[in-house]
Scaffold this motif. Structure first.
Motif, PDB file in Angstrom:
ATOM      1  N   LYS A 140      35.595  32.664  42.087  1.00  8.29           N
ATOM      2  CA  LYS A 140      35.337  32.916  40.679  1.00  8.29           C
ATOM      3  C   LYS A 140      35.149  34.406  40.416  1.00  8.29           C
ATOM      4  O   LYS A 140      34.749  35.155  41.307  1.00  8.29           O
ATOM      5  CB  LYS A 140      34.074  32.175  40.211  1.00  8.29           C
ATOM      6  CG  LYS A 140      34.129  30.660  40.370  1.00  8.29           C
ATOM      7  CD  LYS A 140      32.824  30.028  39.937  1.00  8.29           C
ATOM      8  CE  LYS A 140      32.822  28.528  40.164  1.00  8.29           C
ATOM      9  NZ  LYS A 140      33.770  27.829  39.284  1.00  8.29           N
ATOM     10  N   THR A 141      35.403  34.787  39.182  1.00  6.39           N
ATOM     11  CA  THR A 141      35.059  36.125  38.708  1.00  6.39           C
ATOM     12  C   THR A 141      34.040  35.971  37.592  1.00  6.39           C
ATOM     13  O   THR A 141      34.299  35.277  36.599  1.00  6.39           O
ATOM     14  CB  THR A 141      36.288  36.882  38.191  1.00  6.39           C
ATOM     15  OG1 THR A 141      37.212  37.072  39.279  1.00  6.39           O
ATOM     16  CG2 THR A 141      35.885  38.232  37.633  1.00  6.39           C
ATOM     17  N   ILE A 142      32.882  36.590  37.795  1.00  9.47           N
ATOM     18  CA  ILE A 142      31.800  36.531  36.814  1.00  9.47           C
ATOM     19  C   ILE A 142      31.791  37.844  36.047  1.00  9.47           C
ATOM     20  O   ILE A 142      31.668  38.914  36.647  1.00  9.47           O
ATOM     21  CB  ILE A 142      30.453  36.286  37.509  1.00  9.47           C
ATOM     22  CG1 ILE A 142      30.498  34.929  38.206  1.00  9.47           C
ATOM     23  CG2 ILE A 142      29.302  36.328  36.504  1.00  9.47           C
ATOM     24  CD1 ILE A 142      29.567  34.804  39.355  1.00  9.47           C
ATOM     25  N   ARG A 143      31.928  37.777  34.738  1.00 10.44           N
ATOM     26  CA  ARG A 143      31.999  38.960  33.892  1.00 10.44           C
ATOM     27  C   ARG A 143      30.597  39.299  33.392  1.00 10.44           C
ATOM     28  O   ARG A 143      30.211  38.940  32.282  1.00 10.44           O
ATOM     29  CB  ARG A 143      32.988  38.727  32.761  1.00 10.44           C
ATOM     30  CG  ARG A 143      34.405  38.608  33.326  1.00 10.44           C
ATOM     31  CD  ARG A 143      35.469  38.329  32.305  1.00 10.44           C
ATOM     32  NE  ARG A 143      36.792  38.391  32.933  1.00 10.44           N
ATOM     33  CZ  ARG A 143      37.911  37.917  32.383  1.00 10.44           C
ATOM     34  NH1 ARG A 143      37.873  37.344  31.200  1.00 10.44           N
ATOM     35  NH2 ARG A 143      39.060  38.013  33.020  1.00 10.44           N
ATOM     36  N   HIS A 144      29.856  39.990  34.259  1.00 10.09           N
ATOM     37  CA  HIS A 144      28.464  40.316  33.974  1.00 10.09           C
ATOM     38  C   HIS A 144      28.403  41.452  32.957  1.00 10.09           C
ATOM     39  O   HIS A 144      29.069  42.480  33.125  1.00 10.09           O
ATOM     40  CB  HIS A 144      27.768  40.724  35.272  1.00 10.09           C
ATOM     41  CG  HIS A 144      26.282  40.715  35.197  1.00 10.09           C
ATOM     42  ND1 HIS A 144      25.569  41.684  34.532  1.00 10.09           N
ATOM     43  CD2 HIS A 144      25.368  39.840  35.700  1.00 10.09           C
ATOM     44  CE1 HIS A 144      24.282  41.419  34.634  1.00 10.09           C
ATOM     45  NE2 HIS A 144      24.129  40.312  35.327  1.00 10.09           N
ATOM     46  N   PRO A 145      27.605  41.321  31.898  1.00  6.97           N
ATOM     47  CA  PRO A 145      27.617  42.331  30.843  1.00  6.97           C
ATOM     48  C   PRO A 145      27.079  43.691  31.265  1.00  6.97           C
ATOM     49  O   PRO A 145      27.459  44.714  30.698  1.00  6.97           O
ATOM     50  CB  PRO A 145      26.721  41.711  29.757  1.00  6.97           C
ATOM     51  CG  PRO A 145      25.846  40.762  30.497  1.00  6.97           C
ATOM     52  CD  PRO A 145      26.695  40.213  31.596  1.00  6.97           C
TER      53      PRO A 145
END
Length: 283
Positions: free
Chosen positions: A232-237
């Protein structure tokens, strides 16, 4: 021993006092006076307010819901016998056989405690989130703002029009979404035969079949299986994109699923993953 000493509040206090903070992954503060968990610790772990814990222990609240009783049992690392006792003290019927379990047994909690800073969470057989560590909250966003009954990965993967908030606070993109979706649906189909009388699971499947065309299409393909791993790729702000490996470990007795996120050792993603835990330490 007086009757008061056998009350719900007094029993919760005894169980809280016996559980050392390090057993639940909390640091031992210098000068700490409480022999076990503080009320604040229990409240955080169970996802309730400190005031509610105070009212329970003082006997001003004596009828927690089944969801709260289950959360307290997990937070206090109760055995199944102790969990059932807690339910009865609260005037509730203990969870019966043939129903999905939300109870994370002490042995599993000890294993989770040895995972270090790796983001980890536990899901029930219907993919409801029932436990997570601070690293998970730092990476994914804290689930505490989401009502217990809506902490569902099924809702996040297959949203419906009248659904509640999504479990992850920011986007999570699977590198193989088709494989991931099929695996979850196949896992739920298997659960539907293992827990045919569980109303929570039946309602979740019914609602998603009616409200999500993609879920309905995959469900009617009839696949049965499990969900073991993903990327997965988590798009952390605050940190940006973090690519992780997602591994799912299943307890065959309870069908509880331990989900752990890791990154390639020495990689930039590993550094970002650790940073997410630091950023979210106060979550």
């Amino acid at each position: 021993m007086s009757v008061d000493e056998l009350s719900l509040g007094a029993t919760i206090r005894v169980w809280r006092d016996r559980l050392p903070p390090e057993a639940v992954g909390l640091p031992v503060a210098r000068g700490r006076r409480a022999p076990g968990l503080r009320r604040e610790d229990l409240a955080e772990l169970a996802g309730v307010s400190v005031d509610y814990v105070v009212r329970l222990e003082q006997g001003r609240s004596t009828s927690p819901s089944a969801q709260v009783a289950a959360a307290l049992a997990r937070a206090l690392q109760l055995t199944l016998a102790e969990r059932d006792h807690l339910f009865r003290l609260a005037g509730l019927q203990p969870p019966g056989g043939g129903l999905i379990s939300d109870h994370v047994p002490p042995g599993m909690q000890r294993v989770l405690g040895h995972l270090g800073d790796s983001p980890a969470a536990v899901f029930a057989a219907d993919w409801r989130l029932v436990w997570w560590n601070r690293s998970w909250a730092g990476l994914m966003g804290s689930p505490l703002e989401i009502p217990v009954e809506e902490r569902s990965l099924l809702r996040s993967r297959f949203p419906v029009a009248d659904g509640g908030p999504l479990l992850a606070a920011w986007p999570v993109v699977s590198t193989q979404p088709e494989v991931t979706d099929r695996a979850m649906v196949a896992d739920l189909r298997r659960a539907s035969t293992r827990y045919p009388d569980d109303p929570r699971l039946a309602e979740a499947i019914r609602r998603t079949l009616a409200g999500n065309e993609r879920f309905a299409k995959l469900w009617h393909e009839g696949a049965v299986g499990g969900h073991a791993e993903d990327h997965k790729t988590i798009r952390h702000p605050a940190i940006g994109d973090i690519t992780v490996d997602c591994d799912v470990l299943v307890d065959t007795d309870t069908d509880l699923k331990i989900v752990v996120y890791t990154a390639l050792p020495g990689s930039e993603d590993e550094t970002k993953l650790r940073l997410a835990g630091v950023v979210g330490a106060g979550v």
